[in-house]
Design an enzyme around this catalytic site. Structure first.
Site, PDB file in Angstrom:
ATOM      1  N   THR A 188      24.441 -35.110 -17.488  1.00 55.98           N
ATOM      2  CA  THR A 188      25.266 -34.584 -16.794  1.00 55.98           C
ATOM      3  C   THR A 188      25.866 -34.337 -17.501  1.00 55.98           C
ATOM      4  O   THR A 188      26.615 -35.044 -18.942  1.00 55.98           O
ATOM      5  CB  THR A 188      25.218 -34.328 -15.945  1.00 55.98           C
ATOM      6  OG1 THR A 188      24.281 -34.507 -14.788  1.00 55.98           O
ATOM      7  CG2 THR A 188      25.854 -33.384 -15.353  1.00 55.98           C
ATOM      8  N   ARG A 216      16.259 -30.985  -3.618  1.00 53.37           N
ATOM      9  CA  ARG A 216      17.570 -31.409  -3.427  1.00 53.37           C
ATOM     10  C   ARG A 216      19.094 -30.873  -4.342  1.00 53.37           C
ATOM     11  O   ARG A 216      18.619 -30.171  -5.774  1.00 53.37           O
ATOM     12  CB  ARG A 216      17.105 -32.889  -3.991  1.00 53.37           C
ATOM     13  CG  ARG A 216      18.170 -33.456  -4.450  1.00 53.37           C
ATOM     14  CD  ARG A 216      18.743 -34.405  -5.631  1.00 53.37           C
ATOM     15  NE  ARG A 216      20.001 -35.383  -6.118  1.00 53.37           N
ATOM     16  CZ  ARG A 216      20.586 -35.292  -7.321  1.00 53.37           C
ATOM     17  NH1 ARG A 216      20.542 -33.891  -8.175  1.00 53.37           N
ATOM     18  NH2 ARG A 216      21.134 -36.335  -7.148  1.00 53.37           N
ATOM     19  N   VAL A 217      20.228 -31.226  -4.219  1.00 57.14           N
ATOM     20  CA  VAL A 217      21.162 -30.839  -4.798  1.00 57.14           C
ATOM     21  C   VAL A 217      22.085 -31.883  -5.165  1.00 57.14           C
ATOM     22  O   VAL A 217      22.345 -32.384  -4.761  1.00 57.14           O
ATOM     23  CB  VAL A 217      21.781 -30.506  -3.770  1.00 57.14           C
ATOM     24  CG1 VAL A 217      23.578 -29.576  -5.328  1.00 57.14           C
ATOM     25  CG2 VAL A 217      22.105 -28.024  -3.874  1.00 57.14           C
ATOM     26  N   GLY A 218      22.161 -32.326  -6.258  1.00 51.60           N
ATOM     27  CA  GLY A 218      23.677 -33.824  -6.405  1.00 51.60           C
ATOM     28  C   GLY A 218      25.087 -32.693  -6.304  1.00 51.60           C
ATOM     29  O   GLY A 218      26.144 -32.200  -5.948  1.00 51.60           O
ATOM     30  N   ASP A 219      25.727 -33.516  -7.119  1.00 46.67           N
ATOM     31  CA  ASP A 219      27.014 -33.777  -6.687  1.00 46.67           C
ATOM     32  C   ASP A 219      27.359 -33.167  -7.794  1.00 46.67           C
ATOM     33  O   ASP A 219      28.771 -31.516  -7.471  1.00 46.67           O
ATOM     34  CB  ASP A 219      27.896 -35.370  -7.431  1.00 46.67           C
ATOM     35  CG  ASP A 219      27.986 -35.939  -8.525  1.00 46.67           C
ATOM     36  OD1 ASP A 219      26.219 -35.720  -9.195  1.00 46.67           O
ATOM     37  OD2 ASP A 219      28.524 -35.619  -9.808  1.00 46.67           O
ATOM     38  N   THR A 239      29.349 -37.701 -13.826  1.00 40.46           N
ATOM     39  CA  THR A 239      27.853 -37.913 -14.432  1.00 40.46           C
ATOM     40  C   THR A 239      27.309 -39.199 -13.243  1.00 40.46           C
ATOM     41  O   THR A 239      27.781 -40.456 -12.927  1.00 40.46           O
ATOM     42  CB  THR A 239      28.073 -38.031 -16.028  1.00 40.46           C
ATOM     43  OG1 THR A 239      26.457 -37.948 -15.825  1.00 40.46           O
ATOM     44  CG2 THR A 239      28.048 -39.166 -16.653  1.00 40.46           C
ATOM     45  N   GLY A 240      26.265 -39.153 -13.022  1.00 44.57           N
ATOM     46  CA  GLY A 240      25.508 -40.036 -12.645  1.00 44.57           C
ATOM     47  C   GLY A 240      24.745 -39.671 -11.153  1.00 44.57           C
ATOM     48  O   GLY A 240      24.220 -38.542 -10.588  1.00 44.57           O
ATOM     49  N   GLY A 242      24.532 -38.753  -8.180  1.00 48.97           N
ATOM     50  CA  GLY A 242      25.591 -37.706  -7.255  1.00 48.97           C
ATOM     51  C   GLY A 242      25.753 -37.942  -5.797  1.00 48.97           C
ATOM     52  O   GLY A 242      26.462 -37.948  -5.552  1.00 48.97           O
TER      53      GLY A 242
HETATM   54  C1  SD4 Z   1      23.092 -35.500  -9.825  1.00 52.82           C
HETATM   55  N1  SD4 Z   1      24.876 -36.249 -11.125  1.00 52.82           N
HETATM   56  O1  SD4 Z   1      22.210 -33.908  -9.950  1.00 52.82           O
HETATM   57  C2  SD4 Z   1      24.391 -35.273 -11.481  1.00 52.82           C
HETATM   58  C3  SD4 Z   1      22.721 -35.995 -12.443  1.00 52.82           C
HETATM   59  C4  SD4 Z   1      23.676 -36.674 -14.011  1.00 52.82           C
HETATM   60  O2  SD4 Z   1      23.845 -37.531 -15.709  1.00 52.82           O
HETATM   61  O3  SD4 Z   1      24.757 -36.593 -13.344  1.00 52.82           O
HETATM   62  N2  SD4 Z   1      22.960 -37.040 -14.581  1.00 52.82           N
HETATM   63  O4  SD4 Z   1      23.627 -36.095  -9.100  1.00 52.82           O
END
Ligand code: SD4
Length: 329
Positions: A188, A216-219, A239-240, A242
């Site tokens: 991200t 699904r929705v992330g952070d 990032t990571g 979520g």
């Molecule tokens: C998520 N944080 O959708 C995002 C994915 C992400 O590097 O950061 N990827 O959870």
């Protein structure tokens, strides 16, 4: 460090495996953090070594443009790059074969806009900005967000590329529509900028976890989780995986820690440590936080080695490696 090695070192065995995009340049590093009492401005930073994104953002800032324009223009570079299979056009789909994008943007006045589960539009960050500027709302989702985008003049686009379609067909053969472990590589882009007036803005955009459960929705599009800006204090982005960032309202937490006097570096470390405290012993996910304060000091911290951030100031551009909770094995 090679991408494959990073994945192995990180023990990324669960749904949230993260990869660093341009780790070849991980070693050509310069000093990690700006330490100064004279405000550094303008400045732009973003997660991972997305050089083209900070270069674009810097172009806006150096000509006196606003931090808000700088972050929007900066992250659009990655949204448009079909080689980046985790953001915008060319992002990997969910397990049902839908490419669904999440993005948000926040300005110096605390105005913000967000789109979640947006399909068929290549630049979700710009739709998020329209949500912020043209509606009384903050978040638009799914079909409503898409309809709104068309009304605002955005064009319908197929977000699949040959490569992501092929990978998806491959994935289906073995994964039977289940979210299997260790299949995601995602990077991200979260970007933070300070303009010549000292005002801060941020943006974050992603296609989320590859082959995620539909809906699904992330952070990343959640204000306070994937991004938070407070013009008095600073900004943070993540990032990571979520789910872990949402649980701790990570970016808001980091900005609040800076408000209480922590440096961006200390705040990011505390943010990751809070997450790890709730996940004692878990090694199967990555999170990277990036923060900037009003002075233009920056910091970052992550769970596993490999996360870096790109920075551009009048001194030039650099890729900054960050320390991690777990060390290289
Ligand atoms: C998520 N944080 O959708 C995002 C994915 C992400 O590097 O950061 N990827 O959870």
């Amino acid at each position: 460090m090679k991408r494959r090695k990073f994945l192995r070192n990180s023990s990324l065995t669960a749904a949230g495996a993260i990869s660093a995009p341009i780790l070849a340049s991980y070693h050509d590093q310069i000093e990690p953090e700006i330490k100064t009492n004279t405000p550094v401005k303008p400045i732009t930073v973003c997660t991972w070594n997305f050089k083209n994104a900070t270069a674009k953002s810097w172009e806006v800032l150096k000509d006196g443009g606003s931090a808000l324009d700088a972050v929007e223009q900066g992250v659009r570079v990655e949204e448009a790059d079909v080689k980046n299979e985790t953001v915008g056009k060319g992002g990997r789909p969910d397990r049902d074969g839908n490419v669904t994008l999440d993005a948000c943007i926040m300005d110096k006045d605390g105005n913000c806009g967000s789109v979640v589960y947006l399909q068929n539009i290549a630049h979700p960050v710009s739709v998020a900005r329209k949500v912020m500027e043209e509606t009384p709302h903050i978040i638009l989702a799914g079909k409503g967000a898409e309809q709104f985008a068309y009304e605002q003049g955005f064009k319908k686009e197929d977000l699949f590329t040959e490569s992501t379609r092929r990978q998806y067909e491959e994935w289906k053969k073995t994964s039977k529509y289940e979210t299997t472990i260790n299949i995601e590589n995602h990077d991200t882009i979260g970007m933070l900028a300070i303009d010549k007036n000292g005002d801060i803005a941020g943006a974050c955009t992603t296609s989320g976890m590859a082959y995620k459960v539909g809906g699904r929705v992330g952070d990343s599009p959640i204000i306070g989780a994937g991004l938070f800006i407070d013009n008095e204090v600073g900004g943070a982005t993540a990032t990571g995986v979520g789910e872990e960032v949402i649980r701790t309202v990570g970016s808001f937490l980091i900005v609040e820690l800076m408000r209480q006097g922590k440096s961006p570096q200390e705040a990011c470390e505390e943010g990751v440590k809070r997450i790890m405290k709730k996940n004692e012993g878990r090694k199967d996910f990555q999170i990277g936080f990036l923060a900037i304060n009003k002075l233009g000091e920056t910091g970052g911290y992550c769970v596993h080695p490999g996360f870096t951030y790109s920075q551009f100031t009048e001194k030039g551009q650099k890729n900054v490696p960050v320390d991690s909770f777990y060390q290289k094995q």
